[in-house]
Design a protein around this motif. Structure first.
Motif, mmCIF file in Angstrom:
data_model
loop_
_atom_site.group_PDB
_atom_site.id
_atom_site.type_symbol
_atom_site.label_atom_id
_atom_site.label_comp_id
_atom_site.label_asym_id
_atom_site.label_seq_id
_atom_site.Cartn_x
_atom_site.Cartn_y
_atom_site.Cartn_z
ATOM 1 N N PRO A 1 1.042 -1.007 0.232
ATOM 2 C CA PRO A 1 -0.264 0.388 0.211
ATOM 3 C C PRO A 1 0.817 1.608 -0.046
ATOM 4 C CG PRO A 1 0.201 -0.854 2.406
ATOM 5 C CD PRO A 1 0.852 -1.503 1.284
ATOM 6 N N TRP A 2 0.147 2.324 -0.463
ATOM 7 C CA TRP A 2 0.577 3.821 -0.286
ATOM 8 C C TRP A 2 0.398 4.475 0.833
ATOM 9 C CZ3 TRP A 2 5.507 4.768 -2.454
ATOM 10 C CH2 TRP A 2 6.559 4.652 -3.387
ATOM 11 N N TYR A 3 0.914 4.851 0.912
ATOM 12 C CA TYR A 3 -0.225 6.423 2.562
ATOM 13 C C TYR A 3 0.554 7.787 2.356
ATOM 14 C CZ TYR A 3 -2.908 2.369 5.353
ATOM 15 O OH TYR A 3 -2.904 1.658 4.691
ATOM 16 N N PRO B 1 -1.823 9.586 8.754
ATOM 17 C CA PRO B 1 -1.741 8.498 7.596
ATOM 18 C C PRO B 1 -3.029 8.311 6.548
ATOM 19 C CG PRO B 1 -0.484 8.278 8.475
ATOM 20 C CD PRO B 1 -1.380 8.797 9.271
ATOM 21 N N GLN B 2 -2.830 7.937 5.030
ATOM 22 C CA GLN B 2 -4.159 7.843 4.738
ATOM 23 C C GLN B 2 -3.916 7.318 3.568
ATOM 24 O OE1 GLN B 2 -7.089 11.038 4.692
ATOM 25 N NE2 GLN B 2 -8.485 9.991 5.747
ATOM 26 N N LEU B 3 -4.322 6.026 2.979
ATOM 27 C CA LEU B 3 -4.324 4.564 2.357
ATOM 28 C C LEU B 3 -4.665 6.017 0.479
ATOM 29 C CD1 LEU B 3 -3.425 2.213 1.338
ATOM 30 C CD2 LEU B 3 -5.789 1.740 1.129
ATOM 31 N N ILE B 4 -3.716 5.590 -0.697
ATOM 32 C CA ILE B 4 -4.200 6.764 -1.270
ATOM 33 C C ILE B 4 -4.311 5.589 -2.555
ATOM 34 C CG2 ILE B 4 -3.216 8.552 -1.263
ATOM 35 C CD1 ILE B 4 -0.977 8.094 -2.649
ATOM 36 N N ILE B 5 -3.616 3.933 -2.054
ATOM 37 C CA ILE B 5 -3.861 3.628 -3.457
ATOM 38 C C ILE B 5 -2.997 2.007 -3.090
ATOM 39 C CG2 ILE B 5 -1.757 3.677 -4.928
ATOM 40 C CD1 ILE B 5 -2.732 3.065 -6.955
ATOM 41 N N LYS C 1 -1.567 -0.794 -11.278
ATOM 42 C CA LYS C 1 -3.307 -0.685 -10.536
ATOM 43 C C LYS C 1 -3.213 1.072 -10.948
ATOM 44 C CE LYS C 1 -5.932 -0.994 -7.009
ATOM 45 N NZ LYS C 1 -6.277 -1.675 -5.658
ATOM 46 N N LYS C 2 -3.777 1.580 -11.521
ATOM 47 C CA LYS C 2 -4.216 2.873 -11.522
ATOM 48 C C LYS C 2 -5.389 4.104 -11.601
ATOM 49 C CE LYS C 2 -3.821 6.732 -15.300
ATOM 50 N NZ LYS C 2 -3.755 6.835 -16.794
ATOM 51 N N ASP C 3 -5.746 4.655 -10.745
ATOM 52 C CA ASP C 3 -6.494 5.066 -9.759
ATOM 53 C C ASP C 3 -6.460 6.637 -10.049
ATOM 54 O OD1 ASP C 3 -8.039 5.519 -6.803
ATOM 55 O OD2 ASP C 3 -8.759 6.135 -8.772
ATOM 56 N N GLN C 4 -7.147 7.171 -10.992
ATOM 57 C CA GLN C 4 -7.627 8.753 -11.974
ATOM 58 C C GLN C 4 -6.090 8.831 -11.819
ATOM 59 O OE1 GLN C 4 -10.048 11.307 -9.100
ATOM 60 N NE2 GLN C 4 -11.111 10.465 -9.758
ATOM 61 N N ARG C 5 -5.114 10.644 -11.339
ATOM 62 C CA ARG C 5 -3.525 10.374 -11.310
ATOM 63 C C ARG C 5 -2.714 9.680 -10.880
ATOM 64 N NH1 ARG C 5 -2.673 15.113 -9.809
ATOM 65 N NH2 ARG C 5 -3.498 15.042 -7.579
ATOM 66 N N ILE C 6 -3.134 8.641 -10.095
ATOM 67 C CA ILE C 6 -2.330 7.926 -9.351
ATOM 68 C C ILE C 6 -2.197 6.628 -10.172
ATOM 69 C CG2 ILE C 6 -2.143 9.262 -7.079
ATOM 70 C CD1 ILE C 6 -3.837 7.713 -6.224
ATOM 71 N N ALA C 7 -0.692 6.690 -9.752
ATOM 72 C CA ALA C 7 -0.520 4.738 -10.187
ATOM 73 C C ALA C 7 0.982 3.639 -10.246
ATOM 74 C CB ALA C 7 -0.495 4.954 -11.879
#
Lengths: 109, 115
Positions: free
Chosen positions: A34-36, A44-48, A57-63
């Protein structure tokens, strides 16, 4: 136990440019990555996240990309915006989650 | 409707004192954690409990004693505080454990300053 190394420790980018953070891990048994994101003074919050059976794996502007053979994974942020300024942590899980040392990202307007 | 809440947010105390931090989660998760974040921002796991049972204890001095009265609560008591204990302590919870932890939900953190 798992050892996660993260580079760079600081990263300054111009708004609109891309940012890339790289991590390596030591334990081939690790299967969850995971990335926080931690904004100043916040939690800290999980982003992907990515699991070992997936290469990208991609989610809008982050991959996130994962190379299990080389034991490294990377976070890519495209079209950076001022609100992307934060500390980013990668992590790898064997029997527990081990975090990298963090990357302070500053997006210059 | 806070998912993971911890109190107090700030503690300022003298060396040698004892202090406690409380944590509660209303997510129905089975696993709870304490993490320590030092001045260099490094996040290090201290303890993990799964259904009230201690499953991870990461070489933490025995001055630190966690306690989980039920799976929604995980408290941290620190005896004989030292200067090096100054840090932000984060409580967190997750649905599963090991090999399927999934997302960690962190509390807001408790900033401990030892003078």
């Amino acid at each position: 136990g798992e050892n996660v190394e993260q580079h760079p420790s600081t990263l300054s980018v111009q708004e609109g440019d891309s940012a890339v953070i790289k991590c390596t891990y030591s334990d081939s048994a690790s299967n969850y990555f995971p990335w926080y994101k931690q904004e100043l003074g916040k939690r800290p919050q999980l982003i992907i996240d990515i699991r070992s059976n997936v290469g990208e794996k991609k989610d809008q502007r982050i991959a996130v990309t994962l190379n299990k053979t080389a034991k490294h994974f990377s976070l890519h942020i495209t079209e950076t915006q001022p609100e992307d300024s934060a500390v980013y942590f990668c992590a790898a899980e064997d029997y527990k989650l081990s975090f990298g040392a963090g990357t302070t990202v500053t997006v210059r307007a | 409707d806070t998912a993971v809440s911890q109190t107090p947010k700030y503690l300022v105390t003298q060396m040698g004192n004892d202090k406690s931090i409380k944590c509660e989660q209303n997510l129905g998760h089975d696993t709870m954690y304490w993490y320590k974040q030092d001045s260099k921002k490094f996040l290090k796991i201290m303890f993990s409990y799964n259904n009230k049972e201690l499953i991870i204890n990461e070489t933490v001095p025995n001055r630190f004693s966690p306690k989980s009265p039920d799976k929604a609560h995980l408290n941290l008591h620190i005896n004989s505080l030292e200067l090096g204990d100054s840090a932000v302590y984060f409580c967190a919870s997750s649905l599963g454990f090991s090999g399927g932890t999934g997302e960690l939900f962190f509390g807001e953190g408790s900033r401990l300053t030892v003078l």
